[in-house]
Every structure is written in C-alpha cells, then in structure tokens.
Design a protein around this motif. Structure first.
Motif, PDB file in Angstrom:
ATOM      1  N   ASP A   4       0.831  -1.215   0.000  1.00 31.26           N
ATOM      2  CA  ASP A   4       0.000   0.000   0.000  1.00 31.26           C
ATOM      3  C   ASP A   4       0.858   1.254   0.000  1.00 31.26           C
ATOM      4  OD1 ASP A   4      -2.256  -1.580   0.024  1.00 31.26           O
ATOM      5  OD2 ASP A   4      -2.484  -1.479   2.205  1.00 31.26           O
ATOM      6  N   HIS A   5       1.946   1.227   0.761  1.00 29.82           N
ATOM      7  CA  HIS A   5       2.835   2.383   0.829  1.00 29.82           C
ATOM      8  C   HIS A   5       3.456   2.672  -0.539  1.00 29.82           C
ATOM      9  CE1 HIS A   5       6.792   4.305   1.802  1.00 29.82           C
ATOM     10  NE2 HIS A   5       5.931   5.138   2.360  1.00 29.82           N
ATOM     11  N   ALA A   6       3.873   1.626  -1.260  1.00 32.75           N
ATOM     12  CA  ALA A   6       4.442   1.810  -2.593  1.00 32.75           C
ATOM     13  C   ALA A   6       3.411   2.394  -3.557  1.00 32.75           C
ATOM     14  CB  ALA A   6       4.974   0.478  -3.120  1.00 32.75           C
ATOM     15  N   LEU A   7       2.184   1.918  -3.490  1.00 31.43           N
ATOM     16  CA  LEU A   7       1.130   2.461  -4.360  1.00 31.43           C
ATOM     17  C   LEU A   7       0.844   3.926  -4.044  1.00 31.43           C
ATOM     18  CD1 LEU A   7      -1.410  -0.509  -4.500  1.00 31.43           C
ATOM     19  CD2 LEU A   7       0.011   0.360  -6.364  1.00 31.43           C
ATOM     20  N   ARG A   8       0.792   4.264  -2.751  1.00 33.57           N
ATOM     21  CA  ARG A   8       0.555   5.664  -2.375  1.00 33.57           C
ATOM     22  C   ARG A   8       1.713   6.563  -2.795  1.00 33.57           C
ATOM     23  NH1 ARG A   8      -1.499   3.288   2.369  1.00 33.57           N
ATOM     24  NH2 ARG A   8       0.439   3.781   3.439  1.00 33.57           N
ATOM     25  N   THR A   9       2.945   6.084  -2.625  1.00 35.15           N
ATOM     26  CA  THR A   9       4.114   6.874  -3.031  1.00 35.15           C
ATOM     27  C   THR A   9       4.074   7.140  -4.531  1.00 35.15           C
ATOM     28  OG1 THR A   9       5.442   5.903  -1.253  1.00 35.15           O
ATOM     29  CG2 THR A   9       6.639   6.930  -3.063  1.00 35.15           C
ATOM     30  N   ALA A  10       3.824   6.103  -5.320  1.00 39.18           N
ATOM     31  CA  ALA A  10       3.762   6.268  -6.772  1.00 39.18           C
ATOM     32  C   ALA A  10       2.612   7.195  -7.177  1.00 39.18           C
ATOM     33  CB  ALA A  10       3.614   4.907  -7.446  1.00 39.18           C
ATOM     34  N   ALA A  11       1.473   7.085  -6.497  1.00 32.50           N
ATOM     35  CA  ALA A  11       0.329   7.956  -6.811  1.00 32.50           C
ATOM     36  C   ALA A  11       0.643   9.416  -6.486  1.00 32.50           C
ATOM     37  CB  ALA A  11      -0.908   7.495  -6.049  1.00 32.50           C
ATOM     38  N   LEU A  12       1.318   9.654  -5.375  1.00 33.76           N
ATOM     39  CA  LEU A  12       1.705  11.029  -5.030  1.00 33.76           C
ATOM     40  C   LEU A  12       2.696  11.592  -6.044  1.00 33.76           C
ATOM     41  CD1 LEU A  12       2.073  10.646  -1.161  1.00 33.76           C
ATOM     42  CD2 LEU A  12       0.400  12.079  -2.361  1.00 33.76           C
ATOM     43  N   LEU A  13       3.617  10.774  -6.493  1.00 34.53           N
ATOM     44  CA  LEU A  13       4.567  11.220  -7.514  1.00 34.53           C
ATOM     45  C   LEU A  13       3.866  11.460  -8.839  1.00 34.53           C
ATOM     46  CD1 LEU A  13       7.498   8.861  -6.549  1.00 34.53           C
ATOM     47  CD2 LEU A  13       7.496  11.359  -6.381  1.00 34.53           C
ATOM     48  N   ARG A  14       2.860  10.657  -9.146  1.00 32.85           N
ATOM     49  CA  ARG A  14       2.085  10.851 -10.379  1.00 32.85           C
ATOM     50  C   ARG A  14       1.344  12.181 -10.338  1.00 32.85           C
ATOM     51  NH1 ARG A  14      -1.793   6.123 -12.364  1.00 32.85           N
ATOM     52  NH2 ARG A  14       0.059   5.449 -13.455  1.00 32.85           N
ATOM     53  N   ARG A  15       0.814  12.540  -9.163  1.00 32.95           N
ATOM     54  CA  ARG A  15       0.119  13.829  -9.026  1.00 32.95           C
ATOM     55  C   ARG A  15       1.092  14.999  -9.130  1.00 32.95           C
ATOM     56  NH1 ARG A  15      -3.637  12.572  -3.746  1.00 32.95           N
ATOM     57  NH2 ARG A  15      -4.936  10.989  -4.745  1.00 32.95           N
ATOM     58  N   GLY A  16       2.250  14.860  -8.497  1.00 30.75           N
ATOM     59  CA  GLY A  16       3.220  15.954  -8.478  1.00 30.75           C
ATOM     60  C   GLY A  16       3.997  16.116  -9.763  1.00 30.75           C
ATOM     61  N   ARG A  17       4.333  15.013 -10.391  1.00 35.41           N
ATOM     62  CA  ARG A  17       5.110  15.029 -11.631  1.00 35.41           C
ATOM     63  C   ARG A  17       4.505  14.046 -12.625  1.00 35.41           C
ATOM     64  NH1 ARG A  17      11.253  15.279 -10.587  1.00 35.41           N
ATOM     65  NH2 ARG A  17      11.437  17.064  -9.235  1.00 35.41           N
ATOM     66  N   PRO A  18       3.413  14.408 -13.264  1.00 36.14           N
ATOM     67  CA  PRO A  18       2.701  13.463 -14.137  1.00 36.14           C
ATOM     68  C   PRO A  18       3.505  12.983 -15.342  1.00 36.14           C
ATOM     69  CG  PRO A  18       1.696  15.633 -14.212  1.00 36.14           C
ATOM     70  CD  PRO A  18       2.756  15.696 -13.178  1.00 36.14           C
ATOM     71  N   ALA A  19       4.471  13.746 -15.806  1.00 37.26           N
ATOM     72  CA  ALA A  19       5.232  13.352 -16.987  1.00 37.26           C
ATOM     73  C   ALA A  19       6.452  12.493 -16.664  1.00 37.26           C
ATOM     74  CB  ALA A  19       5.685  14.593 -17.751  1.00 37.26           C
ATOM     75  N   ASP A  20       6.849  12.436 -15.411  1.00 36.71           N
ATOM     76  CA  ASP A  20       8.072  11.732 -15.021  1.00 36.71           C
ATOM     77  C   ASP A  20       7.752  10.300 -14.592  1.00 36.71           C
ATOM     78  OD1 ASP A  20      10.578  10.974 -14.241  1.00 36.71           O
ATOM     79  OD2 ASP A  20      10.957  12.750 -13.022  1.00 36.71           O
ATOM     80  N   LYS A  21       7.595   9.422 -15.565  1.00 38.69           N
ATOM     81  CA  LYS A  21       7.224   8.017 -15.293  1.00 38.69           C
ATOM     82  C   LYS A  21       8.324   7.267 -14.545  1.00 38.69           C
ATOM     83  CE  LYS A  21       3.372   8.607 -17.371  1.00 38.69           C
ATOM     84  NZ  LYS A  21       2.304   9.141 -16.551  1.00 38.69           N
ATOM     85  N   GLU A  22       9.578   7.574 -14.831  1.00 34.63           N
ATOM     86  CA  GLU A  22      10.675   6.880 -14.152  1.00 34.63           C
ATOM     87  C   GLU A  22      10.685   7.184 -12.662  1.00 34.63           C
ATOM     88  OE1 GLU A  22      13.883   8.296 -16.571  1.00 34.63           O
ATOM     89  OE2 GLU A  22      13.956   6.409 -17.695  1.00 34.63           O
ATOM     90  N   LEU A  23      10.433   8.409 -12.293  1.00 32.01           N
ATOM     91  CA  LEU A  23      10.369   8.777 -10.881  1.00 32.01           C
ATOM     92  C   LEU A  23       9.194   8.079 -10.199  1.00 32.01           C
ATOM     93  CD1 LEU A  23      11.521  10.559  -8.599  1.00 32.01           C
ATOM     94  CD2 LEU A  23       9.947  12.353  -9.352  1.00 32.01           C
TER      95      LEU A  23
END
Length: 179
Positions: free
Chosen positions: A64-83
């Motif tokens: 769950d933590h990994a999914l939330r981290t990735a979702a937060l990064l998707r919101r903050g940097r939508p174009a940076d898929k590697e991050l």
C-alpha cells in the motif's frame, strides 16, 4: 473475480528464473528481473509485509505504501514516469533480501536495472542514503515516501501500473529481453 496467486513466497524468495533456464540463488548475490511479470509478482508479494524505516514511525504495509508513493509522484510530476516507478518498486529490496538492510537498496537497484533502466535503479539505490547530496528528483521521491506513510487515500491497484512498467521496460531493454 479470480484470486491472484503469486509465484513467489510471501516472505522469502530463494530463486528468480531469468530469461534462460539459469536460476540465480541468493548466494550468487546477483539477480536480474527480466520481465514485467516477474516484477509484478514481487510487488504483489509485498502485500502484508510491514515496512519500518525509523524507530519513531509506525509500520506500514509495503504494498500500500508503494502504491501511495507512486500515486503522489504521479500527481506531483505526471510526466516523469521513471520517478513514479522508482517510488513503486522500492520495496522489492526488502522482499528479496529481508535480513540485509545495509545493502538492500543496492541489490534492489541491481535487480531492476536491466528491466527499468539506469535512472530508476539510481533513484532506488540512493533513496535510503540520507547523508549524500541529493538532486531534486531524489528529494521529491523522499518527500513522497514520507507523505505516503501518513496519507490516507485510495491509491488504486497495482494492475494500474502495468502499462507504465511495460513502457519503461520496452524503452530500457535490450532487444529480445522483454516479453
């Protein structure tokens, strides 16, 4: 709905079969994830494992933590898929090498490098090293990781990330390595 059954044990992975019939054991200290399916199996196997980074922090479910981290990064940097993917795959090291916290990040980075590329592997490797100088990407990853520990929102399901993982794998793979 069909129940997912992982090929990997929940707590301990002794072998990962690569593209050929060769298997690398834990004693070899060299593992490479060759397909997105292998990576997805490991990420699914993270369900139920507890992740604690500091003494003052409550344990959180690594999946769950990994999914939330990735979702937060998707919101903050939508174009940076590697991050985003670096935030998603970070707990793989804990599953592959449960008793070795000092070198877990290095080995996780080595395991994903061939599949996801040098940048994702570098972010996974440097994430836990707080004493080293960090660039903007690493600071963003660490901030999302910390925020994901306390954030309560529906981050979706792991299957939502399959396409992103496949695109990165296709872009970073050598010919014939990705199925």
């Amino acid at each position: 709905m069909a129940q997912f059954k992982s090929r990997w044990p929940t707590r301990k992975v002794d072998m990962i079969c690569c593209r050929t019939a060769t298997a690398y054991s834990r004693e070899d200290r060299r593992m490479e994830l060759r397909t997105v399916e292998e990576l997805m199996d490991l990420l699914y196997a993270c369900r139920g494992t507890r992740d604690v980074t500091g003494h003052d922090q409550a344990p959180v479910d690594a999946h769950d933590h990994a999914l939330r981290t990735a979702a937060l990064l998707r919101r903050g940097r939508p174009a940076d898929k590697e991050l985003q993917v670096a935030g998603l795959v970070r707990p793989v090291g804990r599953l592959l090498w449960p008793g070795e916290p000092a070198s877990r990040a290095d080995r996780a980075a080595d395991a994903i490098r061939a599949l996801l590329g040098e940048r994702v592997a570098g972010l996974v490797r440097l994430h836990p090293r707080l004493g080293l100088p960090a660039d903007d990407d690493l600071l963003t990853l660490r901030a999302a990781d910390e925020e994901a520990r306390t954030a309560c929102f529906d981050a979706g399901v792991l299957e939502d990330w399959r396409t992103v993982l496949e695109l990165l794998a296709a872009r970073n793979s050598r010919f014939g390595m990705v199925d």
